[in-house]
Design a protein around this motif. Structure first.
Motif, PDB file in Angstrom:
ATOM      1  N   THR A 293       7.767 -10.600   5.530  1.00  0.00           N
ATOM      2  CA  THR A 293       7.030  -9.244   4.708  1.00  0.00           C
ATOM      3  C   THR A 293       6.379  -9.537   3.538  1.00  0.00           C
ATOM      4  O   THR A 293       7.024 -10.237   2.549  1.00  0.00           O
ATOM      5  N   ARG A 294       4.825  -9.435   3.469  1.00  0.00           N
ATOM      6  CA  ARG A 294       4.284  -9.928   2.409  1.00  0.00           C
ATOM      7  C   ARG A 294       4.010  -8.892   1.201  1.00  0.00           C
ATOM      8  O   ARG A 294       3.818  -7.689   1.662  1.00  0.00           O
ATOM      9  N   GLN A 295       4.469  -9.005   0.155  1.00  0.00           N
ATOM     10  CA  GLN A 295       4.320  -8.177  -1.076  1.00  0.00           C
ATOM     11  C   GLN A 295       3.320  -8.800  -2.026  1.00  0.00           C
ATOM     12  O   GLN A 295       3.372  -9.757  -2.160  1.00  0.00           O
ATOM     13  N   PRO A 296       2.712  -7.819  -2.957  1.00  0.00           N
ATOM     14  CA  PRO A 296       1.784  -8.246  -3.950  1.00  0.00           C
ATOM     15  C   PRO A 296       2.966  -8.943  -5.315  1.00  0.00           C
ATOM     16  O   PRO A 296       3.640  -8.614  -5.254  1.00  0.00           O
ATOM     17  N   GLN A 297       2.412  -9.927  -5.786  1.00  0.00           N
ATOM     18  CA  GLN A 297       2.714 -10.320  -6.891  1.00  0.00           C
ATOM     19  C   GLN A 297       3.046  -9.408  -7.936  1.00  0.00           C
ATOM     20  O   GLN A 297       1.918  -8.591  -8.042  1.00  0.00           O
ATOM     21  N   PRO A 298       4.207  -9.549  -8.683  1.00  0.00           N
ATOM     22  CA  PRO A 298       4.392  -8.754  -9.935  1.00  0.00           C
ATOM     23  C   PRO A 298       3.240  -8.866 -10.812  1.00  0.00           C
ATOM     24  O   PRO A 298       2.747  -9.896 -11.074  1.00  0.00           O
ATOM     25  N   GLY A 299       2.964  -7.656 -11.667  1.00  0.00           N
ATOM     26  CA  GLY A 299       1.982  -7.567 -12.604  1.00  0.00           C
ATOM     27  C   GLY A 299       2.577  -6.763 -13.659  1.00  0.00           C
ATOM     28  O   GLY A 299       3.791  -6.410 -13.943  1.00  0.00           O
ATOM     29  N   ILE A 300       1.597  -6.410 -14.650  1.00  0.00           N
ATOM     30  CA  ILE A 300       1.960  -5.325 -15.575  1.00  0.00           C
ATOM     31  C   ILE A 300       2.298  -4.084 -15.252  1.00  0.00           C
ATOM     32  O   ILE A 300       3.439  -3.583 -15.870  1.00  0.00           O
ATOM     33  N   ALA A 301       2.029  -3.747 -14.129  1.00  0.00           N
ATOM     34  CA  ALA A 301       2.399  -2.320 -13.775  1.00  0.00           C
ATOM     35  C   ALA A 301       3.953  -2.393 -13.378  1.00  0.00           C
ATOM     36  O   ALA A 301       4.714  -1.317 -13.268  1.00  0.00           O
ATOM     37  N   GLN A 302       4.600  -3.499 -13.052  1.00  0.00           N
ATOM     38  CA  GLN A 302       5.968  -3.588 -12.551  1.00  0.00           C
ATOM     39  C   GLN A 302       7.062  -3.888 -13.802  1.00  0.00           C
ATOM     40  O   GLN A 302       8.005  -4.000 -13.621  1.00  0.00           O
ATOM     41  N   ILE A 303       6.313  -3.802 -15.003  1.00  0.00           N
ATOM     42  CA  ILE A 303       7.365  -4.040 -16.191  1.00  0.00           C
ATOM     43  C   ILE A 303       8.175  -2.928 -16.345  1.00  0.00           C
ATOM     44  O   ILE A 303       9.290  -3.079 -16.546  1.00  0.00           O
ATOM     45  N   ASP A 304       7.790  -1.787 -15.748  1.00  0.00           N
ATOM     46  CA  ASP A 304       8.628  -0.453 -16.013  1.00  0.00           C
ATOM     47  C   ASP A 304      10.069  -0.916 -15.330  1.00  0.00           C
ATOM     48  O   ASP A 304      11.073  -0.265 -15.560  1.00  0.00           O
ATOM     49  N   GLY A 305      10.035  -1.640 -14.103  1.00  0.00           N
ATOM     50  CA  GLY A 305      11.090  -1.786 -13.297  1.00  0.00           C
ATOM     51  C   GLY A 305      11.928  -2.833 -13.945  1.00  0.00           C
ATOM     52  O   GLY A 305      13.149  -2.610 -13.882  1.00  0.00           O
ATOM     53  N   LEU A 306      11.446  -3.794 -14.751  1.00  0.00           N
ATOM     54  CA  LEU A 306      12.214  -4.516 -15.573  1.00  0.00           C
ATOM     55  C   LEU A 306      12.965  -3.658 -16.713  1.00  0.00           C
ATOM     56  O   LEU A 306      14.277  -3.918 -16.955  1.00  0.00           O
ATOM     57  N   LEU A 307      12.233  -2.895 -17.202  1.00  0.00           N
ATOM     58  CA  LEU A 307      12.774  -1.702 -18.436  1.00  0.00           C
ATOM     59  C   LEU A 307      13.990  -0.937 -17.672  1.00  0.00           C
ATOM     60  O   LEU A 307      15.230  -0.687 -18.261  1.00  0.00           O
ATOM     61  N   ASP A 308      13.776  -0.697 -16.513  1.00  0.00           N
ATOM     62  CA  ASP A 308      14.751   0.198 -15.793  1.00  0.00           C
ATOM     63  C   ASP A 308      15.994  -0.398 -15.634  1.00  0.00           C
ATOM     64  O   ASP A 308      17.014  -0.131 -15.929  1.00  0.00           O
TER      65      ASP A 308
END
Length: 430
Positions: A293-308
């Motif tokens: 399963t290929r997924q896009p590499q994380p970027g700035i939009a995924q920073i909220d997931g880190l903060l969660d």
């Protein structure tokens, strides 16, 4: 009777007077299959390579066969000198068997035999073998050696022309004998040059193959380094969040079971995400073809997931993104994401009694700035070294790809700050 269908056959244009000559002398390359002569030459080389003994014996037998008529004539009409003719013929022809293994030695032997033959006044058909010896020397030794050998044969041709001019003038006979000598020399030199070119191309091909293998090894090492850095970022952050959540859930299990259960669900979610990331990274190392399963590499939009994940540990976290992150190159976004991830991991791991952490990302036209600040204190060891763990080196390595910088240390307003600046190439928008 039906006529043959010729519609699919290409018709050749009619050539005017002289067209065939211009086509013949044209320098334009022709895409054609190898000719019969080239194929025959290639087959001959293959045969000689597989059967060297046969290649040595055949010229000797051919030369011996050409001397049979002369020997038969003297055997019938000049029996007194037949033995002399036979002896000199054998001495000139038999060394042809060893000419490829000992080119100079057999050439010297044949030259001495021919000189003695001239002194004895014996005229032989076997003298043609000197051309074969000359060709062998010219095809295996440098040009100066080949010219010296040709000079020796030319002296012999001059001696033969002055003693046996036949019906010609001696100079005319000398010119006539010099033609085959020049042809044998030229043929041998050309064969040697061709062999040198082929050998040089073979060595060049081997060198290119070695360089290709070296480049592949370097690329593999760089890829392993990249994967190791990604693994560190993923595993260190996820495990630290899971450990923190587990410890908090254990403390609140008796008094606040609902919050403890929520923390354990967050542990499960973080673990699954880390497992997916690790499986994706390790999939790069697999040699067999697998469906992943290929997924896009994380970027700035995924920073909220880190903060969660950070908020789930009880630490207040907020993020501010300014500029236009959608216009950044994917590599710059991934670098910014990993720097934020490592900075948050260091906050959870090293900060003493932090209450909040803030992330600020500014995306400009020519640079990206990342700022992570928390209000926790640091141990004295971290204060002295100006770092908060080995992950700082990884952040600086990522920033160095874009000629960027990472500064880590205490903030003047209190707490700890990680600041990264990533210059982007001109026209950094995708």
């Amino acid at each position: 009777m039906t006529e043959p269908d010729t519609r699919s056959r290409p018709r050749r244009a009619v050539q005017g007077p002289g067209e065939w000559w211009r086509e013949w002398v044209s320098d334009a390359p022709r895409a054609s299959a190898p000719g019969r002569l080239e194929i025959a030459y290639g087959n001959l080389r293959t045969f000689v390579g597989r059967h060297p003994a046969t290649a040595d014996v055949v010229p000797a037998l051919t030369m011996a066969a050409s001397t049979v008529p002369q020997l038969a004539y003297h055997a019938r009409h000049n029996t007194a000198q037949f033995g002399t003719y036979l002896l000199f013929t054998v001495l000139l022809v038999v060394p042809l068997i060893w000419r490829r293994r000992f080119p100079l030695s057999t050439f010297a032997v044949a030259s001495i035999v021919a000189s003695v033959q001239w002194i004895a006044g014996v005229e032989l058909t076997a003298d043609v073998s000197l051309l074969i010896y000359l060709y062998t020397v010219a095809s295996r030794y440098p040009l100066r050696v080949a010219l010296l050998a040709a000079g020796v044969v030319e002296v012999g041709a001059l001696m033969a022309a002055t003693r046996w001019p036949l019906t010609l003038h001696w100079f005319e006979m000398f010119v006539l004998l010099s033609g085959p000598v020049l042809a044998a020399l030229t043929l041998g030199v050309n064969v040697r040059n061709r062999r040198n070119v082929v050998n040089a191309l073979g060595r060049r091909a081997e060198q290119l193959e070695r360089e290709r293998d070296q480049q592949a090894t370097i690329a593999a090492a760089e890829e392993r380094t990249r994967i190791a850095r990604e693994m560190h970022d993923v595993i260190a952050h996820s495990l630290l969040v899971m450990v923190t959540l587990s410890e908090g859930a254990a403390l609140k299990q008796a008094r606040e079971p609902d919050r403890a259960a929520e923390a354990m669900r967050q542990v499960s979610s973080t673990g699954r995400q880390a497992l997916d990331d690790v499986r994706r990274l390790l999939g790069v190392l697999r040699t067999e073809t697998t469906t992943q399963t290929r997924q896009p590499q994380p970027g700035i939009a995924q920073i909220d997931g880190l903060l969660d994940q950070v908020r789930a540990t009880g630490l207040a976290a907020d993020a501010t993104v300014t500029g236009t992150p959608c216009a950044l190159p994917p590599g710059a976004e991934l670098t910014a994401y990993r720097i934020v991830q490592e900075a948050l991991t260091n906050t959870l791991k090293h900060a003493v009694r932090p209450t909040r952490v803030g992330v600020a990302v500014h995306c400009g036209l020519d640079s990206v700035s990342v700022d992570v600040h928390d209000d926790g204190a640091r141990p004295a060891r971290a204060e002295a070294s100006g770092t908060a763990g080995h992950g700082v080196a990884g952040m600086r390595e990522r920033a160095a790809v874009y000629d960027g910088t990472v500064t880590v240390g205490p903030d003047a307003s209190g707490g700890w700050r990680v600041h990264a600046h990533l210059p982007l190439p001109t026209g950094g928008a995708r």
